[in-house]
Design an enzyme around this catalytic site. Structure first.
Site, short mmCIF file in Angstrom:
data_model
loop_
_atom_site.label_atom_id
_atom_site.label_comp_id
_atom_site.label_asym_id
_atom_site.label_seq_id
_atom_site.Cartn_x
_atom_site.Cartn_y
_atom_site.Cartn_z
N GLU A 1 0.83 -1.19 0.00
CA GLU A 1 0.00 0.00 0.00
C GLU A 1 0.87 1.25 0.00
O GLU A 1 1.92 1.28 0.65
CB GLU A 1 -0.91 -0.01 1.24
N GLU B 1 -10.08 5.63 2.31
CA GLU B 1 -10.48 4.83 3.48
C GLU B 1 -10.47 5.73 4.70
O GLU B 1 -9.59 6.58 4.86
CB GLU B 1 -9.52 3.66 3.68
#
Length: 413
Positions: A217, A328
């Site tokens: 990520e 997110e």
């Protein structure tokens, strides 16, 4: 250029499909403050903190004071935390690999400053890497010493119906992927409590939806608990067991090998996008080196940050099976209802260019180490009354989407 100010495209919106990987974790409550020093437990905790800091904060050739208060240590590259790993001890960073076939990046020498610590013109010498110094205050903010620098252990499911993590993402699945690339604009969303965060990132994913999940990520994140402020910061993460025992943010464990002396992982990004004003975006590219199998990261065209060694992974040692792009947030419901933590710019996707956050020029890396357009981009928002997403495609931006939202509002409570 590593960043760009961009003009609004003509939006061709579409909504597609329903399939998503989401890591779901219960938010840990912040530790209670104890103003009374207890010689037993408290002293032992302080000793553990200081021992951990000695392992993390390596000897530096130079230290740079950032305007935001960060200390950036210029650490000799062979002394960085990655080389504490048993499989890397005594090694040095690898030479750059072959970049995926596609448009040539800008000359790194012409790339403007992307981070606040470097705005003054200070830089780290060749042969060193800039590392944000970890402090006692950083570690004391963590919910536990064991969990410092790591996401909580998570159950991983295909849906996103519980657990406090909410997403608005575009994704592709069903093929073998060897990397991903996108440009995303940078904002400073409001995060309402220290134990929550808001991020925008690329996920490169492989494995089942259980304990063998592998992810890489990279993106930008606002996390008061991790960094002690509300600035958007360039970050990385990795795990090979669904966030249970492996991996960490940035360089807070042995794993990621940094090769660049101009980018500090975990440092604040500058400049930022302005509402109804100029938009500032960054490019991110993650790809698997066909020769050695390591996963490399580029931050801005031509600025190779470093790599995740292939031995760190089980499933990603071969290829990825899914790529996600998007936002997110953590929703702890600290005030008894949905959080007011913002995603992206804090505005819904329908507000478009200049007001909503975006990802543009979405691409993946194929088996031939070539950057190619997405085959079938799907978009999904877990709770569209709180955070939503709208995708499209055009000549200038290729596959793109707008996403984000304010969190708690009249339709999201």
């Amino acid at each position: 250029m590593a960043s760009s100010y961009v003009r609004s495209p003509r939006i061709i919106a579409f909504f597609i499909g329903f399939f998503l990987l989401v890591s779901v974790c219960a938010a840990n409550a912040a530790p209670a403050t104890n103003n009374t020093f207890q010689p037993g437990e408290e002293l032992a905790k302080l000793k553990r903190i200081r021992a951990h800091l000695r392992r993390l904060n390596k000897p530096s050739a130079k230290t740079i004071q950032s305007p935001d208060g960060d200390l950036i240590d210029c650490v000799p590259s062979h002394l960085q935390p990655a080389f504490d790993h048993p499989e890397l001890k005594g090694q040095k960073p690898l030479e750059p690999p072959e970049r995926p076939k596609g448009p040539e990046p800008a000359d790194p020498a012409t790339v403007e400053s992307l981070q606040l610590w470097a705005v003054s013109g200070e830089s780290c010498p060749e042969g060193t890497v800039p590392i944000r110094r970890t402090t006692e205050a950083d570690m004391l903010r963590a919910s536990s010493l064991r969990g410092f620098g790591r996401k909580p252990a998570a159950m991983v499911r295909r849906d996103s119906t519980s657990g406090g993590h909410e997403h608005a993402v575009g994704y592709v699945t069903g093929e073998q992927y060897f990397g991903a690339k996108a440009s995303l604009n940078v904002w400073a969303p409001r995060v309402t409590t220290p134990s929550e965060f808001s991020l925008s990132q690329i996920w490169v994913i492989s494995g089942s939806f259980g304990g063998d999940l592998n992810t890489i990520e990279a993106g930008w994140q606002v996390s008061p608990e991790l960094y002690g402020d509300n600035r958007p910061r360039f970050f990385t993460y990795w795990t090979t067991d669904a966030y249970q025992a492996t991996g960490c943010y940035n360089l807070l464990c042995s794993g990621f090998v940094q090769t660049n002396n101009r980018v500090a992982i975990g440092a604040a990004i500058s400049p930022l996008s302005a509402l109804s004003g100029r938009q500032f975006d960054i490019s991110l590219l993650v790809w698997k080196d066909p020769k050695h199998g390591n996963w490399w990261l580029e931050f801005g065209p031509g600025l190779l940050v470093g790599y995740w060694p292939s031995f760190l992974f089980s499933r990603l040692a071969q290829h990825a099976s899914m790529v996600q792009f998007g936002g997110e947030v953590v929703n702890t419901k600290a005030a008894g209802g949905h959080t007011g933590t913002q995603m992206g710019s804090g505005h819904f996707a329908g507000e478009g260019f200049g007001r909503a956050a975006y990802f543009r020029n979405l691409q993946v890396v194929d088996w031939d180490n070539s950057l190619v357009p997405l085959g079938n981009l799907r978009v999904l928002a877990d709770h569209p009354n709180c955070y939503d997403i709208k995708g499209g495609i055009n000549k200038g931006w290729g596959h793109y989407f707008y996403y984000g939202g304010p969190g708690r509002n009249m339709r999201c409570s």
